[in-house]
Design a protein around this motif. Structure first.
Motif, PDB file in Angstrom:
ATOM      1  N   THR A  95     -83.965-114.323   8.759  1.00 43.61           N
ATOM      2  CA  THR A  95     -83.209-113.261   9.424  1.00 43.61           C
ATOM      3  C   THR A  95     -81.716-113.430   9.202  1.00 43.61           C
ATOM      4  OG1 THR A  95     -84.919-113.096  11.131  1.00 43.61           O
ATOM      5  CG2 THR A  95     -82.770-112.131  11.635  1.00 43.61           C
ATOM      6  N   HIS A  96     -81.237-114.662   9.292  1.00 44.50           N
ATOM      7  CA  HIS A  96     -79.803-114.907   9.121  1.00 44.50           C
ATOM      8  C   HIS A  96     -79.349-114.527   7.710  1.00 44.50           C
ATOM      9  CE1 HIS A  96     -75.904-116.698   9.844  1.00 44.50           C
ATOM     10  NE2 HIS A  96     -76.014-117.380   8.719  1.00 44.50           N
ATOM     11  N   ILE A  97     -80.095-114.946   6.719  1.00 47.41           N
ATOM     12  CA  ILE A  97     -79.714-114.647   5.336  1.00 47.41           C
ATOM     13  C   ILE A  97     -79.806-113.148   5.062  1.00 47.41           C
ATOM     14  CG2 ILE A  97     -80.458-114.967   2.933  1.00 47.41           C
ATOM     15  CD1 ILE A  97     -81.031-117.877   3.642  1.00 47.41           C
ATOM     16  N   LYS A  98     -80.768-112.486   5.682  1.00 44.27           N
ATOM     17  CA  LYS A  98     -80.885-111.033   5.528  1.00 44.27           C
ATOM     18  C   LYS A  98     -79.646-110.339   6.083  1.00 44.27           C
ATOM     19  CE  LYS A  98     -83.873-107.127   6.725  1.00 44.27           C
ATOM     20  NZ  LYS A  98     -85.107-106.702   7.447  1.00 44.27           N
ATOM     21  N   HIS A  99     -79.167-110.797   7.244  1.00 41.35           N
ATOM     22  CA  HIS A  99     -77.962-110.217   7.832  1.00 41.35           C
ATOM     23  C   HIS A  99     -76.732-110.511   6.973  1.00 41.35           C
ATOM     24  CE1 HIS A  99     -80.309-109.564  11.525  1.00 41.35           C
ATOM     25  NE2 HIS A  99     -79.334-108.767  11.893  1.00 41.35           N
ATOM     26  N   LEU A 100     -76.630-111.735   6.462  1.00 39.27           N
ATOM     27  CA  LEU A 100     -75.512-112.077   5.588  1.00 39.27           C
ATOM     28  C   LEU A 100     -75.502-111.189   4.346  1.00 39.27           C
ATOM     29  CD1 LEU A 100     -75.342-115.998   5.520  1.00 39.27           C
ATOM     30  CD2 LEU A 100     -73.888-114.422   6.773  1.00 39.27           C
ATOM     31  N   GLN A 101     -76.671-111.072   3.756  1.00 38.24           N
ATOM     32  CA  GLN A 101     -76.806-110.271   2.538  1.00 38.24           C
ATOM     33  C   GLN A 101     -76.373-108.823   2.784  1.00 38.24           C
ATOM     34  OE1 GLN A 101     -80.845-110.051   1.173  1.00 38.24           O
ATOM     35  NE2 GLN A 101     -80.279-109.543  -0.928  1.00 38.24           N
TER      36      GLN A 101
END
Length: 436
Positions: free
Chosen positions: A246-252
């Motif tokens: 989820t965190h990487i998806k938001h960063l992306q």
């Protein structure tokens, strides 16, 4: 936010330094209080919490947490209680009189469409936007940590996490409920209100089968807390699997939107401006917390590489056929992997120097060599035993293991300054192409 004059902030900064020096020298703050303290930060606090959870899961224990949210926390500080707290910390009568005056005769008003409302007296709260406000709030809630009982707790301003672990899920939830009840009573004593709708529970479940039904955690008012699979804690999205998906998806998503805006206006910027814009608006997003989410899978981390390469292409005007290794050379920046590893090793070395909070430095121990060998001259760390590959992602294991690998090239016999270490590290961590 309070609109305060600059002279007031300058004066507050001097008062704030005296308060901080006093409470730190007397070790007043709880060991698990990280908010607005020198050497403490979101990364150190999250690494500690994450280490505890990973260690518990490595032992095949259940681990549950409550992310506590307070309603208008800074605006709800009771001045009489706060003055009493300062009095108990040994502040003189003159100091207490100064703070009483500091809180007195404050007013607020609202301006809308050019119209200004009448003034309304402010009888509670610390001024938001002030220098003193955050420190005073930390003093105000400091003793809440004592109510955690058998559970673990970490305070960061008005962000609080309460968590516990054990071999039995029922026991874990029972302990967590008892601790949560005590924490709520402590907050009520401070006249701070729980925001039930934003206070969430999470059951970290990576190695054990998911239970068919989980007992509810309830507030003192009888409301059931919601169990969630994701929660944003101190700027980093944690998920129940600790995959950081989820965190990487938001960063992306966040980086993509900014890069899209930059590309749409690329003709307006010079090369130097493009370089500066990416450094100021893109890289901080990717760098924040990267020492935490570096344990994510390569598949997920590669998604960040894609947006990073797009940012470099914006700066360099390189075509999409340009190999990423050539992109790094064109702009003179390291890969994201190297950036993450650099930031991680900086944290690890600060731990050896004692420049991190005690709750992190206590997790790393310099080993005493049992026999004299050539390698025994170098600084060795104790590598804790783990039961699974998942446990090897914990801070205490990763810091020792990565240091062992780094020592093969650095060969440090004594601790050097942080500046010297960063210089030597920059020479060791160089990008080279291993693509086939």
């Amino acid at each position: 936010m309070s609109i305060l004059p600059c002279l007031s902030k300058v004066f507050e900064s001097q008062v704030n330094k005296q308060i901080t020096d006093h409470v730190e020298s007397h070790h007043t703050f709880s060991a698990m209080q990280s908010g607005f303290r020198a050497g403490h930060g979101c990364t150190s606090a999250t690494l500690k919490v994450l280490n505890d959870i990973l260690t518990a899961i490595d032992k095949k224990h259940y681990c549950a947490a409550i992310f506590i949210d307070l309603a208008k926390a800074f605006d709800s500080v009771n001045h009489h209680i706060l003055i009493g707290r300062l009095d108990s910390l040994g502040f003189s009568n003159d100091c207490l009189a100064w703070f009483t005056n500091y809180f007195s005769d404050r007013v607020q008003c609202v301006k809308s469409e050019g119209l200004l409302s009448g003034p309304l007296a402010v009888s509670m709260g610390v001024p938001q936007g002030s220098i003193l406000g955050p420190t005073l709030f930390s003093v105000y809630i400091n003793d809440v940590a004592l109510a955690a009982c058998e559970s673990l707790i970490h305070l960061y301003a008005d962000d609080t996490i309460l968590y516990t672990s054990g071999p039995s899920l029922d026991t874990v939830l029972t302990t967590l409920q008892a601790s949560f009840n005590a924490i709520q009573l402590s907050f009520r004593g401070l006249q701070l209100l729980l925001n039930t709708s934003k206070t969430k529970c999470m059951l970290f479940n990576r190695m054990l089968p998911a239970p068919a039904r989980v007992s509810n955690i309830t507030t003192l008012d009888g409301s059931d807390l919601e169990y969630v699979d994701n929660y944003k804690y101190l700027g980093v999205w944690l998920d129940c699997k600790l995959s950081f998906q989820t965190h990487i998806k938001h960063l992306q998503s966040k980086v993509k939107s900014r890069i899209g805006f930059l590309f749409c206006n690329k003709t307006s910027f010079t090369h130097a401006a493009k370089h500066t814009l990416v450094k100021l608006t893109i890289l901080p997003i990717l760098d924040f917390g990267d020492a935490i989410y570096k344990i994510a899978s390569n598949t997920l981390l590669n998604k960040l590489d894609a947006v990073y390469h797009s940012a470099i292409r914006f700066v360099t005007k390189a075509p999409y056929t340009t190999h990423h290794c050539d992109l790094y050379a064109l702009v003179g920046w390291p890969s994201l992997h190297t950036r993450r590893q650099t930031h991680w090793l900086h944290v690890s070395y600060k731990t050896l120097l004692g420049k991190v909070p005690p709750y992190l430095s206590s997790l790393v121990t310099i080993a005493s060599p049992t026999c004299s060998t050539r390698s025994s001259r170098f600084i060795p760390l104790v590598t804790p035993k783990t039961h699974s590959s998942f446990g090897r992602l914990s801070f205490q294991f990763s810091a020792a293991n990565d240091w062992k690998e780094l020592q093969k090239s650095l060969k440090l016999e004594t601790l050097i300054s942080l500046t010297s270490f960063k210089h030597q590290l920059s020479e060791q961590l160089t990008d080279y192409c291993i693509c086939t």
